[in-house]
Motif scaffolding. Structure first.
Motif, mmCIF file in Angstrom:
data_model
loop_
_atom_site.group_PDB
_atom_site.id
_atom_site.type_symbol
_atom_site.label_atom_id
_atom_site.label_comp_id
_atom_site.label_asym_id
_atom_site.label_seq_id
_atom_site.Cartn_x
_atom_site.Cartn_y
_atom_site.Cartn_z
ATOM 1 N N THR A 1 0.773 -1.150 -0.169
ATOM 2 C CA THR A 1 0.165 0.071 0.147
ATOM 3 C C THR A 1 0.711 1.296 -0.020
ATOM 4 O O THR A 1 0.515 2.196 -0.266
ATOM 5 C CB THR A 1 -0.867 0.059 1.049
ATOM 6 O OG1 THR A 1 -0.298 -0.056 2.418
ATOM 7 C CG2 THR A 1 -1.878 -1.250 1.049
ATOM 8 N N ALA A 2 1.942 1.252 0.606
ATOM 9 C CA ALA A 2 2.931 2.332 0.423
ATOM 10 C C ALA A 2 3.928 2.328 -0.649
ATOM 11 O O ALA A 2 4.401 1.338 -0.954
ATOM 12 C CB ALA A 2 3.673 2.436 1.552
ATOM 13 N N GLN B 1 0.643 7.006 0.479
ATOM 14 C CA GLN B 1 -0.099 5.677 1.331
ATOM 15 C C GLN B 1 -1.551 5.552 0.571
ATOM 16 O O GLN B 1 -2.201 6.660 0.429
ATOM 17 C CB GLN B 1 -0.491 6.077 2.597
ATOM 18 C CG GLN B 1 -1.273 4.983 3.456
ATOM 19 C CD GLN B 1 -0.731 3.745 3.408
ATOM 20 O OE1 GLN B 1 0.304 3.429 3.408
ATOM 21 N NE2 GLN B 1 -1.579 2.480 3.254
ATOM 22 N N GLY B 2 -1.583 4.621 -0.374
ATOM 23 C CA GLY B 2 -2.849 4.445 -0.964
ATOM 24 C C GLY B 2 -2.697 5.336 -2.327
ATOM 25 O O GLY B 2 -1.665 5.584 -2.693
ATOM 26 N N THR B 3 -3.973 6.119 -2.493
ATOM 27 C CA THR B 3 -3.831 7.308 -3.642
ATOM 28 C C THR B 3 -3.115 8.673 -3.165
ATOM 29 O O THR B 3 -2.796 9.384 -4.076
ATOM 30 C CB THR B 3 -5.172 7.322 -4.047
ATOM 31 O OG1 THR B 3 -6.087 7.858 -3.119
ATOM 32 C CG2 THR B 3 -5.820 6.005 -4.747
ATOM 33 N N GLY B 4 -3.012 8.727 -2.113
ATOM 34 C CA GLY B 4 -2.856 10.212 -1.710
ATOM 35 C C GLY B 4 -1.051 10.354 -0.997
ATOM 36 O O GLY B 4 -0.626 9.307 -0.502
ATOM 37 N N ARG C 1 -0.581 8.721 -8.053
ATOM 38 C CA ARG C 1 -0.765 7.297 -8.001
ATOM 39 C C ARG C 1 -2.446 7.079 -7.817
ATOM 40 O O ARG C 1 -2.996 6.901 -6.704
ATOM 41 C CB ARG C 1 -0.154 6.894 -6.640
ATOM 42 C CG ARG C 1 -0.088 5.277 -6.430
ATOM 43 C CD ARG C 1 0.350 4.911 -5.045
ATOM 44 N NE ARG C 1 0.597 3.499 -4.809
ATOM 45 C CZ ARG C 1 0.630 2.661 -3.925
ATOM 46 N NH1 ARG C 1 0.491 3.491 -2.695
ATOM 47 N NH2 ARG C 1 0.658 1.702 -3.871
ATOM 48 N N PRO C 2 -3.099 7.636 -8.909
ATOM 49 C CA PRO C 2 -4.533 7.510 -9.171
ATOM 50 C C PRO C 2 -5.289 6.264 -8.743
ATOM 51 O O PRO C 2 -6.439 6.584 -7.938
ATOM 52 C CB PRO C 2 -4.747 7.873 -10.494
ATOM 53 C CG PRO C 2 -3.370 7.427 -11.142
ATOM 54 C CD PRO C 2 -2.342 7.541 -10.218
ATOM 55 N N GLU C 3 -4.853 4.969 -8.700
ATOM 56 C CA GLU C 3 -5.593 3.860 -8.179
ATOM 57 C C GLU C 3 -4.827 3.301 -6.956
ATOM 58 O O GLU C 3 -5.070 2.178 -6.868
ATOM 59 C CB GLU C 3 -5.752 2.944 -9.426
ATOM 60 C CG GLU C 3 -6.677 3.739 -10.529
ATOM 61 C CD GLU C 3 -6.727 2.737 -11.705
ATOM 62 O OE1 GLU C 3 -6.253 1.667 -11.833
ATOM 63 O OE2 GLU C 3 -7.445 3.331 -12.728
ATOM 64 N N GLY C 4 -3.883 3.933 -6.471
ATOM 65 C CA GLY C 4 -3.205 3.213 -5.413
ATOM 66 C C GLY C 4 -2.395 2.078 -5.760
ATOM 67 O O GLY C 4 -1.752 1.385 -4.630
ATOM 68 N N SER C 5 -1.990 2.142 -6.921
ATOM 69 C CA SER C 5 -1.161 0.974 -7.303
ATOM 70 C C SER C 5 0.111 1.616 -8.216
ATOM 71 O O SER C 5 1.041 2.162 -7.396
ATOM 72 C CB SER C 5 -1.674 -0.196 -8.310
ATOM 73 O OG SER C 5 -0.620 -0.991 -8.553
ATOM 74 N N VAL C 6 0.110 1.630 -9.379
ATOM 75 C CA VAL C 6 1.254 2.352 -10.052
ATOM 76 C C VAL C 6 1.256 3.996 -9.842
ATOM 77 O O VAL C 6 0.183 4.413 -9.634
ATOM 78 C CB VAL C 6 0.865 2.145 -11.660
ATOM 79 C CG1 VAL C 6 1.748 2.691 -12.548
ATOM 80 C CG2 VAL C 6 0.642 0.513 -12.039
#
Lengths: 112, 115
Positions: free
Chosen positions: B30-31, B50-53, B69-74
């Motif tokens: 997640t980070a 952390q996630g999207t933010g 990191r718009p979708e919390g991954s890439v």
């Protein structure tokens, strides 16, 4: 803020000998320490970490020692092999989501 | 399993151009962190998510640098109006959860050269 430094930029050891790489940190609030190995052209590779509630931690052929009194840590590599040749970085952080602060690195060269 | 991947592995650009560097973290982490490494130096923190933010962007050197990191991954690190001094290896790392005490695993880096 935190600053992390290594005592020696380069270290040469004979194959089969033990290696000791030293690191000092400045922030007494640092409570997490980590060693990375970086080979040429690659990203840092995790070796071992230690938290401030410990003074020694062992892995496979590696040992990290932490002396909080003098703000010093060391990485010991037993029976050093040619594949251990790389740049070794220590990094420190404190709890509360602070980022890792890296030292400049020690280049370990293993002489066959 | 798959580690952190970064693309491109090398990027050559001209002064003043815009570049994007991509990071794919370890699945489930997640980070996500971005660092910059100059020759002969250790990695220097830029930003982490952390996630999207963006939880901490205090390491970004100026407003030419931006990351998403718009979708919390890439994640993508974006550099506008590149300067020769931006030449470095840009490293991405990920950890399972947020927190400085979680082990960060690094990708191979993107070597950026600004001519």
């Amino acid at each position: 803020g935190e600053s992390v430094g290594l005592h020696l930029p380069t270290l040469s050891v004979q194959e089969g000998d033990n290696s000791i790489i030293n690191c000092a940190y400045s922030n007494s609030a640092s409570d997490y320490f980590i060693w990375y190995k970086q080979e040429s052209g690659k990203g840092p590779q995790f070796i071992i970490d230690i938290r401030s509630n410990m003074d020694k931690r062992q892995g496979q052929r590696v040992t990290v020692l932490l002396n909080k009194t003098v703000k010093h840590l060391s990485l010991q590599i037993a029976a050093t092999q040619p594949g251990d040749s790389a740049v070794y970085f220590c990094a420190a952080a404190s709890s509360g989501n602070t980022p890792l602060v890296f030292g400049k690195g020690t280049r370990l060269s293993v002489i066959a | 399993g798959a580690g952190v991947s970064q693309t491109p592995s090398n990027k050559v650009t001209e002064k003043g151009k815009y570049v994007e560097l991509r990071c794919d973290p370890i699945s489930g982490h997640t980070a996500l962190y971005w660092y910059r490494q100059s020759l002969g130096q250790g990695p220097e923190f830029l930003i982490y998510f952390q996630g999207t933010g963006a939880a901490d962007d205090s390491g970004l050197p100026n407003d030419r640098f931006f990351a998403v990191r718009p979708e919390g991954s890439v994640s993508t690190l974006k550099i506008q109006r590149t300067e020769r001094g931006d030449s470095a290896v840009y490293l991405c790392a990920s950890s399972l959860v947020q927190g400085a005490l979680e082990t960060q695993y690094f990708g191979p880096g993107t070597r950026l050269l600004v001519l």
